[in-house]
Structure formats: structure tokens, C-alpha cells
Design a protein around this motif. Structure first.
Motif, PDB file in Angstrom:
ATOM      1  N   UNK A   1      -7.530 -20.829 -26.922  1.00  0.00           N
ATOM      2  CA  UNK A   1      -8.243 -19.766 -27.684  1.00  0.00           C
ATOM      3  C   UNK A   1      -9.908 -19.841 -27.666  1.00  0.00           C
ATOM      4  N   UNK A   2     -10.169 -18.735 -26.835  1.00  0.00           N
ATOM      5  CA  UNK A   2     -11.528 -18.611 -26.455  1.00  0.00           C
ATOM      6  C   UNK A   2     -12.491 -18.602 -27.569  1.00  0.00           C
ATOM      7  N   UNK A   3     -12.034 -18.078 -28.888  1.00  0.00           N
ATOM      8  CA  UNK A   3     -12.889 -18.251 -29.772  1.00  0.00           C
ATOM      9  C   UNK A   3     -13.051 -19.501 -30.598  1.00  0.00           C
ATOM     10  N   UNK A   4     -12.001 -20.088 -30.587  1.00  0.00           N
ATOM     11  CA  UNK A   4     -11.953 -21.488 -31.122  1.00  0.00           C
ATOM     12  C   UNK A   4     -12.971 -22.310 -30.620  1.00  0.00           C
ATOM     13  N   UNK A   5     -12.736 -22.368 -29.160  1.00  0.00           N
ATOM     14  CA  UNK A   5     -13.572 -23.148 -28.469  1.00  0.00           C
ATOM     15  C   UNK A   5     -15.094 -22.724 -28.487  1.00  0.00           C
ATOM     16  N   UNK A   6     -15.404 -21.579 -28.562  1.00  0.00           N
ATOM     17  CA  UNK A   6     -16.803 -21.059 -28.596  1.00  0.00           C
ATOM     18  C   UNK A   6     -17.136 -21.539 -29.833  1.00  0.00           C
ATOM     19  N   UNK A   7     -16.585 -21.230 -31.136  1.00  0.00           N
ATOM     20  CA  UNK A   7     -17.117 -21.518 -32.426  1.00  0.00           C
ATOM     21  C   UNK A   7     -17.338 -23.237 -32.435  1.00  0.00           C
ATOM     22  N   UNK A   8     -16.276 -23.939 -31.934  1.00  0.00           N
ATOM     23  CA  UNK A   8     -16.523 -25.585 -32.007  1.00  0.00           C
ATOM     24  C   UNK A   8     -17.573 -25.905 -30.907  1.00  0.00           C
ATOM     25  N   UNK A   9     -18.024 -25.040 -30.193  1.00  0.00           N
ATOM     26  CA  UNK A   9     -18.779 -25.568 -29.059  1.00  0.00           C
ATOM     27  C   UNK A   9     -18.318 -26.877 -28.008  1.00  0.00           C
ATOM     28  N   UNK A  10     -17.084 -26.665 -27.948  1.00  0.00           N
ATOM     29  CA  UNK A  10     -16.456 -27.606 -27.337  1.00  0.00           C
ATOM     30  C   UNK A  10     -16.172 -27.244 -25.770  1.00  0.00           C
ATOM     31  N   UNK A  11     -16.426 -28.066 -24.809  1.00  0.00           N
ATOM     32  CA  UNK A  11     -16.202 -27.905 -23.588  1.00  0.00           C
ATOM     33  C   UNK A  11     -14.799 -27.764 -23.304  1.00  0.00           C
ATOM     34  N   UNK A  12     -13.993 -27.075 -22.308  1.00  0.00           N
ATOM     35  CA  UNK A  12     -12.979 -26.919 -21.816  1.00  0.00           C
ATOM     36  C   UNK A  12     -12.541 -28.221 -21.175  1.00  0.00           C
ATOM     37  N   UNK A  13     -11.392 -28.838 -21.362  1.00  0.00           N
ATOM     38  CA  UNK A  13     -10.602 -29.684 -20.504  1.00  0.00           C
ATOM     39  C   UNK A  13     -10.968 -29.569 -19.226  1.00  0.00           C
ATOM     40  N   UNK A  14     -11.145 -30.552 -18.091  1.00  0.00           N
ATOM     41  CA  UNK A  14     -11.056 -30.105 -16.796  1.00  0.00           C
ATOM     42  C   UNK A  14      -9.959 -30.928 -16.086  1.00  0.00           C
ATOM     43  N   UNK A  15      -9.292 -31.557 -16.791  1.00  0.00           N
ATOM     44  CA  UNK A  15      -8.189 -32.455 -16.271  1.00  0.00           C
ATOM     45  C   UNK A  15      -7.163 -32.679 -17.204  1.00  0.00           C
ATOM     46  N   UNK A  16      -5.878 -33.219 -16.959  1.00  0.00           N
ATOM     47  CA  UNK A  16      -4.981 -33.670 -17.967  1.00  0.00           C
ATOM     48  C   UNK A  16      -5.568 -34.978 -18.426  1.00  0.00           C
TER      49      UNK A  16
END
Length: 343
Positions: free
Chosen positions: A133-148
Motif C-alpha cells: 500500500x503506497x499511501x501507508x508506507x509514505x505516511x509511516x515513512x517506512x522504507x520498503x523491504x528489499x528482501x524476505x
């Protein structure tokens, strides 16, 4: 005299045409053909009606849970089949169905496809991946995971929803991809970490995507779904979105190419009509409808894609074991997963 003979002949023909036997033949009810499907099956009604009209048939669509549940139901009812044909076998379950004696020995001829399927006619394919969810991650300012491995760290605790590999085709595909990339032992150890990190397990894809995913009102901003799901979000927004509100994570060990197909069942009450129905799912009109009906790719070669699929990003790789490997080890994989995750 000749006129009377002609008149008599004509009256005889008319009488024959209007006879009770002829009327019965003209008004005979359509033949029912039963198609068992998973709950995500969604083919436009006009296409089903077209098959019915062309074949003087009535298609009875029987929805049976997720992909794994569907095959289990067919196996349990094989002595008295619940349907004549099935749609929803995939490359995690088709070999299981065949070896269990569920499928007819003879299947109709297949069109040329981009994605063959063992024991069935390929109808579509798609990529099982993690959506975010793009908006959720933007709001939380959390980087996307890069690996499992990142997903098993505290930063991503309670964020992921996954359909169960015990009852879901996408869920089993995701587990197979994990094992293909990491090996069985490391993959199950990773799942142990994910359990401790609050992964949410659902019975099927519908529950994961439409109930748990934050884009649809749930609490989880990460979900195992399909690479085509972002395109569907734009399409169904009716102009609200011009870009997908969700994205894909193509993580090593987290991409599975799922191929779905159809087959005639052993013991079908209407085997000839069932064969026609199975082949009809590879018909050009059906194949063109599949992308915006079920949000997967049409399997038959040369089928054009709709404009909405410009948002359907395809991964450059997948972590697929062979169907032979999946069939040989599936039970052990799932039992191992159940011990780790649902103990």
C-alpha cells in the motif's frame, strides 16, 4: 386428382411437423453441464450465455473455496463427481488431481499457449508476489523491504497477510517460491521468524486481499497477491486513480508464476459437453475477456491485452520449482509449514 395428392402430401408433412414428438424435440430443455471453479472465477455472463446458446446447454457454475480447497473437494467426491469439468487447477495442484484419479484420461486438444499445464488445458497465468500500500508506507515513512529477510525484522512486524498454502493456490505458490530460492530448511526457518513477527494467515486469497489488506480497509499494508492487482485497482476506481495506489515487491524467493487451467473430470455425466466447455475457455473471446475479468494474463498465444494492463508490471524472474518437484514434495512442504506456523 394430382391436386388432391399434393394436398394430402402437404397435409401429411404439416401433421408430422406439428406432431407431439416434433414439438417435444423442439422444446427439449438444454443439457446441464457442471463446472467446478474456485471462488475467484469471474467470466462475463454474455460469454457463458454464448456457449449455452451454441451448444443448447445450461452451465452450472459451482464455486468451491480457494484453489487448494477446490482440488481437495474433487478428490473427496471422486466416487460421485460434483461436476463434469473443473477450472482452477494450477501448477501446484494439477499433478495432484491427476495422480488422485480425478481427471479423465483423455482431455480435449489444447490451443498453443504461453504457459503449458500438466494434465489440463492452460487458460491463464499470473505472478504471485507481495503487493504494498503506497499511501501507508509514505505516511509511516517506512522504507520498503528489499528482501524476505527484511520482512522478519521488527520494523515490519504485523504488516504482512498471506493466504495459507494448505488451502490456497497462491499461498502454496508463494511457499514453493520460498523453498526454491532458500531451500526447504531455511525457508521453514524464515517462516518461523515470520510467525514470531506477526504474519497474518488467511484461508484464501480473497480474505487476504479484501479483508486484511490496508488498501481495502484492513490493517496490513503488505499482502501476497498478484502482480496485476495494481492495474485492477486503477481499473475499478472509475477515474479516482490515474496511477496504481499499490505496488509490487519482486523479492528473490517471493515470485511465483502461477498457471491455471481446466480439465474434464473422470466420471463426468456429460463428458462431450464438458470437453467443449473446457476448450471454450481457450476461445478467443474468452481469452480476451480474462485480463479484465480475473486480472491474470490469457494463456493462449497471440491474445491482445487491454489498455489497463499498462499498469500490470511483469517481473523479470520467478522462483518456480517444476510441477514434478511440487507434486513430489508438496505434502511434506505444507506439513512442515503447518508445524512451524500454526503450531
Amino acid at each position: 386428382m394430382k391436386r388432391r395428392v399434393f394436398l394430402a402430401i402437404g397435409m401429411g408433412i404439416l401433421a408430422a411437423a406439428c406432431s407431439p414428438e416434433k414439438k417435444a424435440e423442439q422444446k427439449s430443455p438444454p443439457t446441464e453441464v457442471r463446472l467446478a471453479v474456485h471462488k475467484s472465477f469471474d467470466l462475463p455472463q454474455p460469454l457463458i450465455a454464448k456457449f449455452e446458446q451454441e451448444n443448447h446447454a445450461k452451465v452450472n457454475v459451482i464455486k468451491v473455496g480457494g484453489g487448494g480447497e477446490l482440488v481437495n473437494k474433487l478428490i473427496l467426491s471422486r466416487a460421485k463427481p460434483v461436476a463434469d469439468a473443473v477450472f482452477g487447477l494450477d501448477n501446484t495442484t494439477s499433478a495432484k488431481a491427476r495422480e488422485a484419479g480425478v481427471l479423465a484420461d483423455s482431455q480435449p486438444a489444447s490451443a498453443e499457449t504461453d504457459a503449458p499445464l500438466y494434465g489440463a488445458l492452460a487458460v491463464d497465468y499470473g505472478y504471485v508476489v507481495i503487493n504494498y500500500d503506497k499511501a501507508w508506507f509514505a505516511k509511516k515513512r517506512l522504507a520498503l523491504p528489499k528482501s524476505l529477510d527484511d520482512l522478519a525484522t521488527p520494523a515490519y512486524k504485523d504488516l504482512l497477510a498471506v493466504p495459507s498454502p494448505a488451502t490456497s493456490g497462491p499461498g502454496l505458490g508463494f511457499l514453493a517460491a520460498n523453498i526454491q530460492a532458500m531451500g526447504e530448511e531455511k525457508a521453514l526457518a524464515w517462516w518461523g521468524k515470520m510467525r514470531a513477527n506477526g504474519v497474518k494467515i488467511t484461508p484464501d486469497w480473497n480474505a487476504a486481499y479484501y479483508t486484511e489488506f490496508s488498501q481495502n480497509g484492513g490493517a496490513r499494508p503488505l499482502v501476497v497477491s498478484y502482480a496485476t492487482s495494481p492495474a485492477a485497482e486503477v481499473f475499478f476506481s472509475k477515474g479516482k486513480y490515474t496511477e496504481p495506489p499499490t505496488g509490487n515487491l519482486f523479492l528473490q524467493g517471493g515470485v511465483f508464476r502461477q498457471v491455471e487451467g481446466a480439465a474434464v473430470l473422470r466420471g463426468a455425466e456429460q463428458p462431450e459437453l464438458a470437453a467443449k466447455l473446457v476448450q471454450y475457455l481457450q476461445n478467443g473471446d474468452v481469452q480476451k475477456a480474462i485480463p479484465e475479468a480475473m486480472w491474470v494474463y490469457p494463456a493462449v498465444k497471440g491474445t491482445p491485452l487491454p489498455p489497463s494492463f499498462k499498469f500490470a508490471e511483469q517481473p523479470q524472474f520467478s522462483n518456480n520449482p517444476s510441477e514434478v518437484d511440487i507434486q513430489a514434495h508438496r505434502q511434506r512442504w505444507v506439513e512442515g509449514w503447518l508445524r512451524v506456523v500454526e503450531k
